[in-house]
Design a protein around this motif. Structure first.
Motif, PDB file in Angstrom:
ATOM      1  N   ALA A 120      -8.210   8.823  -0.167  1.00  0.00           N
ATOM      2  CA  ALA A 120      -7.654   7.700   0.593  1.00  0.00           C
ATOM      3  C   ALA A 120      -8.287   6.406   0.112  1.00  0.00           C
ATOM      4  O   ALA A 120      -9.508   6.248   0.114  1.00  0.00           O
ATOM      5  N   ASP A 121      -7.424   5.476  -0.312  1.00  0.00           N
ATOM      6  CA  ASP A 121      -7.896   4.221  -0.906  1.00  0.00           C
ATOM      7  C   ASP A 121      -7.863   3.112   0.143  1.00  0.00           C
ATOM      8  O   ASP A 121      -6.795   2.609   0.488  1.00  0.00           O
ATOM      9  N   GLU A 122      -9.008   2.747   0.642  1.00  0.00           N
ATOM     10  CA  GLU A 122      -9.164   1.706   1.667  1.00  0.00           C
ATOM     11  C   GLU A 122      -8.189   1.907   2.837  1.00  0.00           C
ATOM     12  O   GLU A 122      -7.430   0.992   3.174  1.00  0.00           O
ATOM     13  N   PRO A 123      -8.220   3.084   3.465  1.00  0.00           N
ATOM     14  CA  PRO A 123      -7.217   3.382   4.498  1.00  0.00           C
ATOM     15  C   PRO A 123      -7.398   2.575   5.776  1.00  0.00           C
ATOM     16  O   PRO A 123      -6.502   2.560   6.605  1.00  0.00           O
TER      17      PRO A 123
ATOM     18  N   LYS B 154     -13.196   1.602  -8.174  1.00  0.00           N
ATOM     19  CA  LYS B 154     -13.022   2.646  -7.143  1.00  0.00           C
ATOM     20  C   LYS B 154     -11.632   3.271  -7.218  1.00  0.00           C
ATOM     21  O   LYS B 154     -11.470   4.491  -7.219  1.00  0.00           O
ATOM     22  N   THR B 155     -10.614   2.416  -7.272  1.00  0.00           N
ATOM     23  CA  THR B 155      -9.238   2.928  -7.374  1.00  0.00           C
ATOM     24  C   THR B 155      -9.056   3.676  -8.688  1.00  0.00           C
ATOM     25  O   THR B 155      -8.402   4.725  -8.743  1.00  0.00           O
ATOM     26  N   THR B 156      -9.660   3.149  -9.748  1.00  0.00           N
ATOM     27  CA  THR B 156      -9.584   3.825 -11.054  1.00  0.00           C
ATOM     28  C   THR B 156     -10.137   5.238 -10.953  1.00  0.00           C
ATOM     29  O   THR B 156      -9.543   6.186 -11.482  1.00  0.00           O
TER      30      THR B 156
ATOM     31  N   PHE C 155      -2.358   5.745  -0.628  1.00  0.00           N
ATOM     32  CA  PHE C 155      -2.514   4.599  -1.511  1.00  0.00           C
ATOM     33  C   PHE C 155      -2.936   3.357  -0.730  1.00  0.00           C
ATOM     34  O   PHE C 155      -2.600   3.197   0.441  1.00  0.00           O
ATOM     35  N   GLN C 156      -3.640   2.476  -1.457  1.00  0.00           N
ATOM     36  CA  GLN C 156      -4.145   1.248  -0.854  1.00  0.00           C
ATOM     37  C   GLN C 156      -3.008   0.443  -0.201  1.00  0.00           C
ATOM     38  O   GLN C 156      -3.170  -0.080   0.878  1.00  0.00           O
ATOM     39  N   GLN C 157      -1.866   0.365  -0.850  1.00  0.00           N
ATOM     40  CA  GLN C 157      -0.729  -0.393  -0.288  1.00  0.00           C
ATOM     41  C   GLN C 157       0.313   0.541   0.339  1.00  0.00           C
ATOM     42  O   GLN C 157       1.498   0.220   0.375  1.00  0.00           O
TER      43      GLN C 157
HETATM   44 MG    MG Z   1      -9.023  -0.651  -5.268  1.00  0.00          MG
END
Ligand code: MG
Ligand code: ADP
Length: 228
Positions: free
Chosen positions: A164-167, A41-43, A86-88
């Motif tokens: 948005a990555d896992e916001p 997913k992030t990729t 970003f996720q982090q």
């Molecule tokens: Mg990810």
């Protein structure tokens, strides 16, 4: 807004392959991307935003052929068209919330920091309830507040596409709702396309569509997933 065909991506030296036969996202669509951890997913977000480049296939974002761009063209493209949460979070620890929101203007010489932009940052901060926290450093903010700073930073340039990555990853239910409401409201007000990666099935209701990454899973019998 996004058109993908016969896309293939592999990290150097890794046996993970992301292979997408076909995927299209319309302008203004709100799409949730779900799938198991490690499914890519992030990729996919990094490919769409031009952080990484596919080895093969077609990738068109905002009518631009991202797959054919050089590294520096992809960087310019990202600065001008994409907002990424970003996720982090990736907030800069030694900058206050205000400067973190303005960061795209502080690190890209192609973006001009003006009084208007500063005003826009304050307006965004007001809308997400951060107006009295702008002088704080990230470590003086809660997770939910840091998340909102990250969202304001993604929105500050007025991007056509927000990724948005896992916001809602580390948030309690009340803050989850709040973050999603902010993302939905902003995207609706500005006709922005929104792609949210999540594995939280409880939040899928508000989206126009859900894309399940299970279908892209690489197997030796079926090397390319197909979807529309
Ligand atoms: Mg990810
Ligand atoms: P997700 O976001 O769905 O959890 P990722 O896109 O982060 O998945 O990762 C997909 C796969 O690619 C995983 O197997 C992961 O270990 C691998 N991977 C991610 N980043 C890299 C990298 N920079 N180099 C090599 N392999 C990576």
């Amino acid at each position: 807004m996004i058109d993908i065909a016969r896309l293939s991506f592999q990290y150097p030296g890794s046996d993970f392959v992301l292979s997408i036969a076909h995927l299209s996202l319309g302008i203004g669509e709100k799409v949730a991307v779900v799938g198991p951890s490690g499914s890519g997913k992030t990729t996919l977000l990094n490919l769409i935003s031009g952080i990484i480049a596919p080895q093969a296939g077609e990738l068109t974002v905002a009518q631009k052929n991202v797959a054919a761009m050089s590294d520096s063209q992809r960087r310019d493209f990202r600065i001008n068209h994409i907002g990424m949460v970003f996720q982090q979070f990736e907030l800069v620890e030694y900058l206050r919330a205000r400067e973190n929101i303005l960061l795209p203007y502080l690190i890209n010489s192609s973006l001009q920091l003006s009084r208007n932009v500063q005003q826009h940052a304050e307006n965004l901060a007001n809308r997400v309830g951060l107006e009295d926290k702008l002088n704080r450093y990230p470590n003086q903010l809660s997770q939910g507040e840091q998340q909102r700073v990250a969202i304001c930073r993604a929105l500050i340039t007025g991007p056509k596409l927000l990724l948005a990555d896992e916001p809602t990853g580390n948030l309690d239910p009340a803050n989850k709702r709040k973050i999603l409401e902010i993302l939905f409201n902003e995207c609706k007000a500005n006709q922005q396309t929104l792609v949210v990666v999540t594995h939280d099935m409880a939040i899928l209701d508000g989206f126009d569509r859900t894309i399940d990454f299970e279908q892209f899973r690489q197997s030796s019998h079926n090397p390319s997933g197909a979807t529309k």
